[in-house]
Design a protein around this motif. Structure first.
Motif, PDB file in Angstrom:
ATOM      1  N   VAL A 136       0.848  -1.182   0.000  1.00 34.65           N
ATOM      2  CA  VAL A 136       0.000   0.000   0.000  1.00 34.65           C
ATOM      3  C   VAL A 136       0.886   1.235   0.000  1.00 34.65           C
ATOM      4  O   VAL A 136       1.833   1.313   0.785  1.00 34.65           O
ATOM      5  CB  VAL A 136      -0.900   0.061   1.259  1.00 34.65           C
ATOM      6  N   LEU A 169      -9.094   1.612   1.165  1.00 35.01           N
ATOM      7  CA  LEU A 169      -8.169   0.635   0.582  1.00 35.01           C
ATOM      8  C   LEU A 169      -8.945  -0.514  -0.071  1.00 35.01           C
ATOM      9  O   LEU A 169      -8.523  -1.060  -1.088  1.00 35.01           O
ATOM     10  CB  LEU A 169      -7.233   0.086   1.657  1.00 35.01           C
ATOM     11  N   GLY A 211     -11.722  -0.273  -1.553  1.00 36.76           N
ATOM     12  CA  GLY A 211     -12.448   0.172  -2.736  1.00 36.76           C
ATOM     13  C   GLY A 211     -13.910   0.455  -2.462  1.00 36.76           C
ATOM     14  O   GLY A 211     -14.690   0.656  -3.390  1.00 36.76           O
ATOM     15  N   VAL A 242      -2.981   0.217  -4.102  1.00 38.26           N
ATOM     16  CA  VAL A 242      -3.027  -1.014  -3.326  1.00 38.26           C
ATOM     17  C   VAL A 242      -2.585  -2.132  -4.257  1.00 38.26           C
ATOM     18  O   VAL A 242      -3.235  -2.364  -5.279  1.00 38.26           O
ATOM     19  CB  VAL A 242      -4.444  -1.276  -2.790  1.00 38.26           C
ATOM     20  N   SER A 290      -5.030   1.461  -8.301  1.00 37.33           N
ATOM     21  CA  SER A 290      -5.966   2.271  -7.533  1.00 37.33           C
ATOM     22  C   SER A 290      -7.043   1.354  -6.961  1.00 37.33           C
ATOM     23  O   SER A 290      -7.384   0.360  -7.585  1.00 37.33           O
ATOM     24  CB  SER A 290      -6.631   3.310  -8.433  1.00 37.33           C
ATOM     25  N   PRO A 291      -7.558   1.701  -5.766  1.00 34.68           N
ATOM     26  CA  PRO A 291      -8.575   0.832  -5.166  1.00 34.68           C
ATOM     27  C   PRO A 291      -9.785   0.699  -6.078  1.00 34.68           C
ATOM     28  O   PRO A 291     -10.211   1.668  -6.687  1.00 34.68           O
ATOM     29  CB  PRO A 291      -8.964   1.571  -3.886  1.00 34.68           C
ATOM     30  N   ARG A 292     -10.303  -0.499  -6.177  1.00 31.62           N
ATOM     31  CA  ARG A 292     -11.557  -0.736  -6.899  1.00 31.62           C
ATOM     32  C   ARG A 292     -12.190  -1.993  -6.345  1.00 31.62           C
ATOM     33  O   ARG A 292     -11.564  -2.746  -5.605  1.00 31.62           O
ATOM     34  CB  ARG A 292     -11.308  -0.876  -8.403  1.00 31.62           C
ATOM     35  N   ARG A 325     -11.527  -7.193  -6.500  1.00 34.10           N
ATOM     36  CA  ARG A 325     -10.126  -7.605  -6.453  1.00 34.10           C
ATOM     37  C   ARG A 325      -9.991  -8.842  -5.575  1.00 34.10           C
ATOM     38  O   ARG A 325     -10.238  -8.797  -4.374  1.00 34.10           O
ATOM     39  CB  ARG A 325      -9.267  -6.474  -5.912  1.00 34.10           C
ATOM     40  N   LEU A 346      -7.420  -9.040  -2.383  1.00 38.02           N
ATOM     41  CA  LEU A 346      -7.667  -8.140  -1.261  1.00 38.02           C
ATOM     42  C   LEU A 346      -8.867  -8.662  -0.483  1.00 38.02           C
ATOM     43  O   LEU A 346      -9.855  -9.053  -1.086  1.00 38.02           O
ATOM     44  CB  LEU A 346      -8.056  -6.795  -1.858  1.00 38.02           C
ATOM     45  N   TYR A 391     -11.432  -7.673   2.921  1.00 40.22           N
ATOM     46  CA  TYR A 391     -11.778  -6.673   3.922  1.00 40.22           C
ATOM     47  C   TYR A 391     -12.806  -7.271   4.866  1.00 40.22           C
ATOM     48  O   TYR A 391     -13.793  -7.857   4.431  1.00 40.22           O
ATOM     49  CB  TYR A 391     -12.346  -5.439   3.223  1.00 40.22           C
TER      50      TYR A 391
END
Lengths: 270, 261
Positions: free
Chosen positions: B38, B85, B87, B98, B102-104, B107, B110, B112
């Motif tokens: 990050v 982070l 998205g 990240v 760019s965060p989206r 993904r 990743l 969360y």
């Protein structure tokens, strides 16, 4: 006893009614699983009630009543979504507004058509008057809905259970909600001949609510719900055959409520 | 009877899937951290679109394999930073990458975990199915997901859930559910874990299992964890402190980068 069950089967209208119940009962119960699990009962009520102005309008214009019903239901869904997209109007009240506006429009249109009696079947259902064309329409909509539920099963399940994770995976939960509303609109069209615009929501909610009490996975909820809808549908039909004082639509809904009551009383607590 | 219906629905389902193309949810990602997990420059963001900024001008870096604690009082923007982070929340200004992008949304590398995940109550779902949802990241529309059994079993065992696999999700304790959500992230193949106070309201056994999973066993995750517990901080490689809208790095990551070499 067996005679009592077999004798009505010699009447073509009764067989058509049974077929209609199998098709639309299964469809509504499977869709109903998501309606109940996502607490969308009120939206489904709005969609089914808005069939009224659609059908009456279509008859006045000389179009297919099924087309009118579908257009009106989709209009209600988009209207409610648009009203709720602005801060200050909750989705709940947006749906309430659309429901009452559409139903009032339906009543006004019925006045134009100048005959209330013709629409009794629309309001309260008349499964015994289902014709061949009706069966074809019901069959096509049922196939479309079940196909949609099958191929989008994992996305619908995911978005209904954990909306945020669906978004994180890119599985478009908002789109899934819209798809579900379209499917409910299609399903209402399939059910309206059975129990009428006023009671169609019962076919979405009661069997699926029974399924939720008994099933431990979404497919199990759907299977139990379909079983409840078929049991209730068949007994309601036989009931109104032997006791003509009971209208078929009301009989079906009342008979669907019995398995729910039984499940509510006797299903093991989880 | 139910067996016939299941078999019928399976065959019809396969027929339905065979006539449709399978479309991935999002662009496929290859794992392998590029060195910096990050990096943020002059980043600012708000919790809500029309709300005040939660933090501003944040500039920091988190190397791959680094376990980072995110500390600060309530309302200091820890959750907002994690959601940025992931998205889920758009940035106001500045830039952030990240794993090189760019965060989206969409993904797979990743994961969360919200502080209080909004799961539909009483949803008929077994724990195993919840963990299996992680495999969806590698599939997409119009595809059935019955595979991944081996990965799922391994994740369940690692998080001490093997005996609970057939339990309905709504009967799990808070700690068991938290472990199930981490197992889902593992099955998804995530290498960067964004955890928002995962220890809040956790029983001791669950806490120990998650601890062991994140900090021992040579696991190669990059972890960014919001936490309130000062006793925890010793185990982290890096501490980001958020206070009054500013973000400062307390001490740097010490030589964990080799994990990904």
């Amino acid at each position: 006893m067996l005679d009592l069950l077999l004798q009505p089967l010699s009447e073509p209208f009764f067989v058509r009614a049974l077929l209609a119940i199998v098709l639309s009962g299964t469809t509504c119960a499977c869709l109903g699983a998501y309606v109940v699990l996502r607490r969308m009962a009120f939206v489904s009520t709005a969609l089914t009630h808005s069939i009224l102005p659609g059908v009456v309008g279509a008859l006045l214009l000389g179009l297919s009543p099924y087309l009118g019903a579908l257009v009106a239901a989709l209009l209600t869904a988009t209207g409610a979504a648009w009203l709720a997209s602005r801060k200050g109007t909750s989705e709940d009240s947006a749906v309430g507004v659309m429901l009452s506006v559409m139903f009032a429009a339906g009543i006004a249109l019925m006045q134009q058509a100048n005959s209330w009696r013709d629409f009794a079947g629309l309001l309260f259902g008349s499964v015994v008057s289902v014709g061949r064309e009706d069966l074809i329409v019901i069959g096509i909509t049922a196939a479309l809905v079940l196909f949609g539920l099958r191929v989008l099963h994992k996305e619908l399940e995911l978005a209904s259970f954990d909306e945020e994770y669906a978004a994180l995976l890119g599985a478009r939960p908002a789109l899934m909600r819209a798809v579900l509303l379209v499917l409910v609109a299609l399903g209402s069209v399939a059910c309206v001949r059975l129990v009428g615009a006023l009671l169609t929501t019962a076919l979405f909610v009661i069997p699926a609510a029974t399924g939720v009490l008994l099933g431990r996975t979404v497919p199990q909820v759907m299977a139990w719900g379909a079983g409840c809808a078929l049991l209730g549908g068949f007994s309601g039909l036989y009931l109104s055959y032997y006791a003509p004082a009971v209208p078929s639509g009301a009989g079906i809904v009342l008979c669907c409520a019995l398995p729910y009551l039984a499940a509510r009383l006797f299903a093991p607590r989880r | 009877m139910s067996r016939i219906i299941t078999a019928l629905s399976r065959h019809l389902g396969e027929a339905a899937f065979s006539i449709l193309p399978s479309i991935p949810y999002a662009q496929k990602e290859l794992n392998g951290c590029p060195g910096i997990a990050v990096s943020a420059k002059q980043l600012s963001a708000a919790a809500r679109l029309d709300g005040p900024v939660a933090f501003h001008d944040a500039t920091f870096e988190i190397p791959c394999g680094c376990r980072t604690a995110l500390i600060g009082p309530n309302g200091s923007g820890k959750s907002t930073l994690l959601r940025v982070l992931a998205g889920l929340t758009p940035i106001r200004s500045g830039e952030v990458l990240v794993a090189g992008e760019s965060p989206r949304l969409g993904r797979s590398r990743l994961a969360y975990l919200a502080q209080r995940p909004h799961l539909t109550e009483l949803f008929p779902l077994k724990l195993r199915r919840l963990v299996q949802m992680g495999t969806y990241a590698h599939h997409g529309w119009f595809e059935e997901c019955r595979h991944g059994d081996e990965v799922i079993d391994r994740a369940l065992t690692r998080l001490g859930l093997a005996d609970l696999a057939e339990r309905p999700v709504h009967t799990l304790s808070g700690g068991q559910l938290q472990r199930a959500l981490i197992a889902r992230a593992v099955v998804q193949g995530a290498e960067i874990l964004l955890l928002d106070e995962p220890y809040a309201a956790l029983d001791q056994p669950s806490r120990e299992i998650i601890d062991r999973f994140l900090f021992e066993e040579g696991s190669a995750f990059t972890v960014v964890m919001a936490t309130h517990d000062p006793a925890d901080l010793g185990r982290f490689d890096r501490i980001l402190e958020m206070r009054d809208g500013a973000v400062s790095t307390r001490h740097a990551c010490s030589g964990h980068d080799h994990r990904h070499a």
